[in-house]
Design a protein around this motif. Structure first.
Motif, PDB file in Angstrom:
ATOM      1  N   VAL A 214       0.852  -0.810  -0.057  1.00  0.00           N
ATOM      2  CA  VAL A 214       0.029   0.229  -0.176  1.00  0.00           C
ATOM      3  C   VAL A 214       0.767   1.634  -0.044  1.00  0.00           C
ATOM      4  CG1 VAL A 214      -1.647   1.321   1.647  1.00  0.00           C
ATOM      5  CG2 VAL A 214      -1.760  -1.234   1.549  1.00  0.00           C
ATOM      6  N   ILE A 215       1.744   0.974   1.083  1.00  0.00           N
ATOM      7  CA  ILE A 215       2.894   2.365   1.030  1.00  0.00           C
ATOM      8  C   ILE A 215       3.853   2.709  -0.294  1.00  0.00           C
ATOM      9  CG2 ILE A 215       4.678   2.900   1.286  1.00  0.00           C
ATOM     10  CD1 ILE A 215       4.647   1.664   4.690  1.00  0.00           C
ATOM     11  N   GLY A 216       4.062   1.503  -1.147  1.00  0.00           N
ATOM     12  CA  GLY A 216       4.729   1.590  -2.480  1.00  0.00           C
ATOM     13  C   GLY A 216       3.541   2.571  -3.706  1.00  0.00           C
ATOM     14  N   ALA A 217       2.494   1.907  -3.167  1.00  0.00           N
ATOM     15  CA  ALA A 217       1.660   2.784  -4.222  1.00  0.00           C
ATOM     16  C   ALA A 217       1.035   3.765  -3.505  1.00  0.00           C
ATOM     17  CB  ALA A 217       0.504   1.360  -4.742  1.00  0.00           C
ATOM     18  N   VAL A 218       0.704   4.104  -2.759  1.00  0.00           N
ATOM     19  CA  VAL A 218       0.679   5.394  -2.100  1.00  0.00           C
ATOM     20  C   VAL A 218       2.154   6.494  -2.476  1.00  0.00           C
ATOM     21  CG1 VAL A 218       0.193   7.091  -0.591  1.00  0.00           C
ATOM     22  CG2 VAL A 218      -1.207   5.044  -0.195  1.00  0.00           C
ATOM     23  N   ALA A 219       3.159   5.673  -3.168  1.00  0.00           N
ATOM     24  CA  ALA A 219       3.863   7.328  -2.871  1.00  0.00           C
ATOM     25  C   ALA A 219       4.241   7.450  -4.500  1.00  0.00           C
ATOM     26  CB  ALA A 219       5.342   6.736  -3.051  1.00  0.00           C
ATOM     27  N   VAL A 220       3.988   6.177  -5.528  1.00  0.00           N
ATOM     28  CA  VAL A 220       3.353   6.664  -7.167  1.00  0.00           C
ATOM     29  C   VAL A 220       2.378   7.466  -6.708  1.00  0.00           C
ATOM     30  CG1 VAL A 220       3.140   5.456  -8.840  1.00  0.00           C
ATOM     31  CG2 VAL A 220       4.137   4.683  -7.387  1.00  0.00           C
ATOM     32  N   GLY A 221       1.766   7.128  -6.485  1.00  0.00           N
ATOM     33  CA  GLY A 221       0.610   7.983  -6.473  1.00  0.00           C
ATOM     34  C   GLY A 221       1.079   9.635  -6.348  1.00  0.00           C
ATOM     35  N   PHE A 222       1.345   9.264  -5.148  1.00  0.00           N
ATOM     36  CA  PHE A 222       1.632  10.932  -4.961  1.00  0.00           C
ATOM     37  C   PHE A 222       2.868  11.551  -5.475  1.00  0.00           C
ATOM     38  CE2 PHE A 222       3.754  14.287  -2.212  1.00  0.00           C
ATOM     39  CZ  PHE A 222       2.540  14.833  -1.317  1.00  0.00           C
ATOM     40  N   ALA A 223       3.412  11.393  -6.637  1.00  0.00           N
ATOM     41  CA  ALA A 223       4.411  11.985  -7.162  1.00  0.00           C
ATOM     42  C   ALA A 223       3.486  12.372  -7.978  1.00  0.00           C
ATOM     43  CB  ALA A 223       5.651  11.038  -7.260  1.00  0.00           C
ATOM     44  N   VAL A 224       2.842  11.633  -8.985  1.00  0.00           N
ATOM     45  CA  VAL A 224       1.833  12.160 -10.667  1.00  0.00           C
ATOM     46  C   VAL A 224       1.148  13.232  -9.573  1.00  0.00           C
ATOM     47  CG1 VAL A 224       0.159  11.158 -11.846  1.00  0.00           C
ATOM     48  CG2 VAL A 224       2.363  10.041 -10.781  1.00  0.00           C
ATOM     49  N   GLY A 225       0.515  12.768  -8.683  1.00  0.00           N
ATOM     50  CA  GLY A 225      -0.793  14.041  -8.352  1.00  0.00           C
ATOM     51  C   GLY A 225       0.588  15.502  -7.578  1.00  0.00           C
ATOM     52  N   GLY A 226       1.727  15.558  -6.672  1.00  0.00           N
ATOM     53  CA  GLY A 226       1.779  16.513  -6.578  1.00  0.00           C
ATOM     54  C   GLY A 226       1.800  17.676  -7.949  1.00  0.00           C
ATOM     55  N   PHE A 227       2.567  17.305  -9.061  1.00  0.00           N
ATOM     56  CA  PHE A 227       2.774  17.351 -10.790  1.00  0.00           C
ATOM     57  C   PHE A 227       1.415  18.050 -10.792  1.00  0.00           C
ATOM     58  CE2 PHE A 227       2.914  18.301 -14.877  1.00  0.00           C
ATOM     59  CZ  PHE A 227       4.032  18.689 -14.628  1.00  0.00           C
ATOM     60  N   ILE A 228       0.161  17.594 -10.899  1.00  0.00           N
ATOM     61  CA  ILE A 228      -0.617  18.162 -10.920  1.00  0.00           C
ATOM     62  C   ILE A 228      -1.019  19.294 -10.134  1.00  0.00           C
ATOM     63  CG2 ILE A 228      -2.881  17.838 -11.973  1.00  0.00           C
ATOM     64  CD1 ILE A 228      -2.025  15.033 -12.803  1.00  0.00           C
ATOM     65  N   GLY A 229      -0.628  19.204  -8.973  1.00  0.00           N
ATOM     66  CA  GLY A 229      -1.147  20.054  -7.947  1.00  0.00           C
ATOM     67  C   GLY A 229      -0.274  20.881  -8.199  1.00  0.00           C
ATOM     68  N   ALA A 230       0.559  21.206  -8.836  1.00  0.00           N
ATOM     69  CA  ALA A 230       1.590  22.174  -7.907  1.00  0.00           C
ATOM     70  C   ALA A 230       1.692  23.423  -9.617  1.00  0.00           C
ATOM     71  CB  ALA A 230       2.801  22.323  -7.736  1.00  0.00           C
ATOM     72  N   HIS A 231       0.915  22.700 -10.681  1.00  0.00           N
ATOM     73  CA  HIS A 231       0.495  23.286 -11.974  1.00  0.00           C
ATOM     74  C   HIS A 231      -0.379  23.654 -11.575  1.00  0.00           C
ATOM     75  CE1 HIS A 231       0.311  24.163 -16.295  1.00  0.00           C
ATOM     76  NE2 HIS A 231      -0.870  23.791 -16.072  1.00  0.00           N
ATOM     77  N   TRP A 232      -1.778  23.389 -10.986  1.00  0.00           N
ATOM     78  CA  TRP A 232      -3.313  24.269 -10.835  1.00  0.00           C
ATOM     79  C   TRP A 232      -2.571  25.149  -9.966  1.00  0.00           C
ATOM     80  CZ3 TRP A 232      -6.373  19.912  -9.933  1.00  0.00           C
ATOM     81  CH2 TRP A 232      -6.793  19.017 -11.260  1.00  0.00           C
ATOM     82  N   ALA A 233      -1.588  25.053  -8.471  1.00  0.00           N
ATOM     83  CA  ALA A 233      -1.387  26.050  -7.773  1.00  0.00           C
ATOM     84  C   ALA A 233      -1.193  27.231  -8.120  1.00  0.00           C
ATOM     85  CB  ALA A 233      -0.996  25.695  -6.138  1.00  0.00           C
ATOM     86  N   THR A 234       0.178  27.516  -9.304  1.00  0.00           N
ATOM     87  CA  THR A 234       0.828  28.154  -9.038  1.00  0.00           C
ATOM     88  C   THR A 234       0.218  29.349 -10.309  1.00  0.00           C
ATOM     89  OG1 THR A 234       1.815  27.078 -11.351  1.00  0.00           O
ATOM     90  CG2 THR A 234       3.164  27.455  -9.553  1.00  0.00           C
ATOM     91  N   ARG A 235      -1.000  28.764 -10.582  1.00  0.00           N
ATOM     92  CA  ARG A 235      -2.220  29.454 -11.359  1.00  0.00           C
ATOM     93  C   ARG A 235      -3.031  30.161 -10.561  1.00  0.00           C
ATOM     94  NH1 ARG A 235       1.507  26.411 -14.082  1.00  0.00           N
ATOM     95  NH2 ARG A 235       1.803  27.138 -16.676  1.00  0.00           N
ATOM     96  N   THR A 236      -3.155  30.172  -9.378  1.00  0.00           N
ATOM     97  CA  THR A 236      -4.148  30.482  -8.797  1.00  0.00           C
ATOM     98  C   THR A 236      -3.657  31.422  -7.527  1.00  0.00           C
ATOM     99  OG1 THR A 236      -5.375  28.150  -8.557  1.00  0.00           O
ATOM    100  CG2 THR A 236      -5.908  30.037  -7.044  1.00  0.00           C
ATOM    101  N   GLN A 237      -4.251  32.638  -8.033  1.00  0.00           N
ATOM    102  CA  GLN A 237      -3.961  33.798  -6.630  1.00  0.00           C
ATOM    103  C   GLN A 237      -3.656  33.303  -5.098  1.00  0.00           C
ATOM    104  OE1 GLN A 237      -6.840  37.420  -7.046  1.00  0.00           O
ATOM    105  NE2 GLN A 237      -6.120  37.836  -8.793  1.00  0.00           N
ATOM    106  N   GLY A 238      -3.178  33.142  -4.745  1.00  0.00           N
ATOM    107  CA  GLY A 238      -2.918  33.290  -2.788  1.00  0.00           C
ATOM    108  C   GLY A 238      -4.167  33.763  -2.242  1.00  0.00           C
ATOM    109  N   ALA A 239      -4.699  33.999  -1.965  1.00  0.00           N
ATOM    110  CA  ALA A 239      -5.985  34.738  -1.228  1.00  0.00           C
ATOM    111  C   ALA A 239      -7.222  33.405  -1.192  1.00  0.00           C
ATOM    112  CB  ALA A 239      -6.328  35.820  -1.541  1.00  0.00           C
TER     113      ALA A 239
END
Length: 260
Positions: A214-239
């Motif tokens: 389970v831990i290995g699967a979580v780590a793989v999913g996390f890396a993919v999700g992190g890239f997508i999430g950061a892409h959205w965050a840097t295009r969203t206002q801080g407030a």
């Protein structure tokens, strides 16, 4: 077979959800991964927290960090080092204490902390780079606030299975006058080294091992999700990012409370 109860698919889905939040908000993902591992796979609070810390040992947040840097967000490497040093001391103590607390009590304490964090984040005023002046942020406060912030983050991480960013981000934003994006990048960089290793060792020993598939699967999913999430965050206002973050933390508190 229900995919939500399959360890591999449940782990991937949980990691993807945690990675999205990590990229969006700079957190370690434990805020959502701990409740979801309990909800989908029936892991008790202790094992879910230990598994979440173990999944974060790999530099799964690196894609998110690179995305923030690509968009011009800045931070301080010495500050990151101070936070890591203090965190390592705090997480060992927090994990030792957590394994002596009944699972039900730990779950309610976890939920209460999330409610407090949500309200604190929602009420905090977002720093404007224009109002702050030419300095990137308060570099003189790196040691003054970096050490206690990292230490408190480590204790909370060991107690709850969170990555510590839940504490670090609000403190960096309020005490060092960082923007939401700067605080989130700093938090993600703090999580790149395996700083949760002492806590993982304590949990694994106390619980007779952890679900490594389970831990290995979580780590793989996390890396993919992190890239997508950061892409959205840097295009969203801080407030706006701060408001969404506060609302999601409150939702996770409700999930923890309702889970049996």
């Amino acid at each position: 077979m229900n995919p939500f109860t399959n360890p591999l698919w449940a782990g991937l889905g949980t990691g993807l959800s945690g990675g999205l939040l990590a990229g969006l908000f700079g957190i370690g993902g434990g805020i959502v991964m701990v409740p979801l591992l309990g909800l989908f796979l029936g892991l008790d609070q202790h094992r879910a927290q230990g598994a979440t810390l173990a999944a974060m040992l790999l530099p799964t947040g690196l894609p998110a960090v690179l995305q923030y840097r690509r968009r011009g967000v800045q931070t301080s490497l010495p500050l990151v080092g101070v936070l890591i040093l203090a965190f390592l001391f705090g997480i060992t103590g927090g994990a030792l204490v957590a394994n002596h607390i009944p699972s039900g009590v730990l779950r309610w304490g976890f939920a209460s902390f999330l409610v407090y964090l949500s309200l604190r984040t929602f009420l905090r005023k977002e720093v404007s780079p224009v109002d702050r002046g030419e300095a990137p942020f308060d570099l003189q406060g790196q040691w003054t606030w970096g050490l206690p912030s990292g230490l408190l983050a480590g204790v909370v991480s060991g107690l709850t299975g969170l990555g510590g960013a839940m504490v670090v981000i609000p403190l960096l934003a309020s005490k060092l006058r960082m923007t939401q994006h700067e605080a989130q990048l700093t938090s993600l960089m703090m999580l790149l080294p395996p700083i949760g290793l002492p806590g993982v060792y304590v949990y694994a020993k106390a619980q007779g091992g952890l679900p490594w598939l389970v831990i290995g699967a979580v780590a793989v999913g996390f890396a993919v999700g992190g890239f997508i999430g950061a892409h959205w965050a840097t295009r969203t206002q801080g407030a706006r990012l701060k408001q969404v973050y506060a609302g999601f933390v409150l939702l996770m508190a409700l999930i923890v409370i309702l889970r049996r």
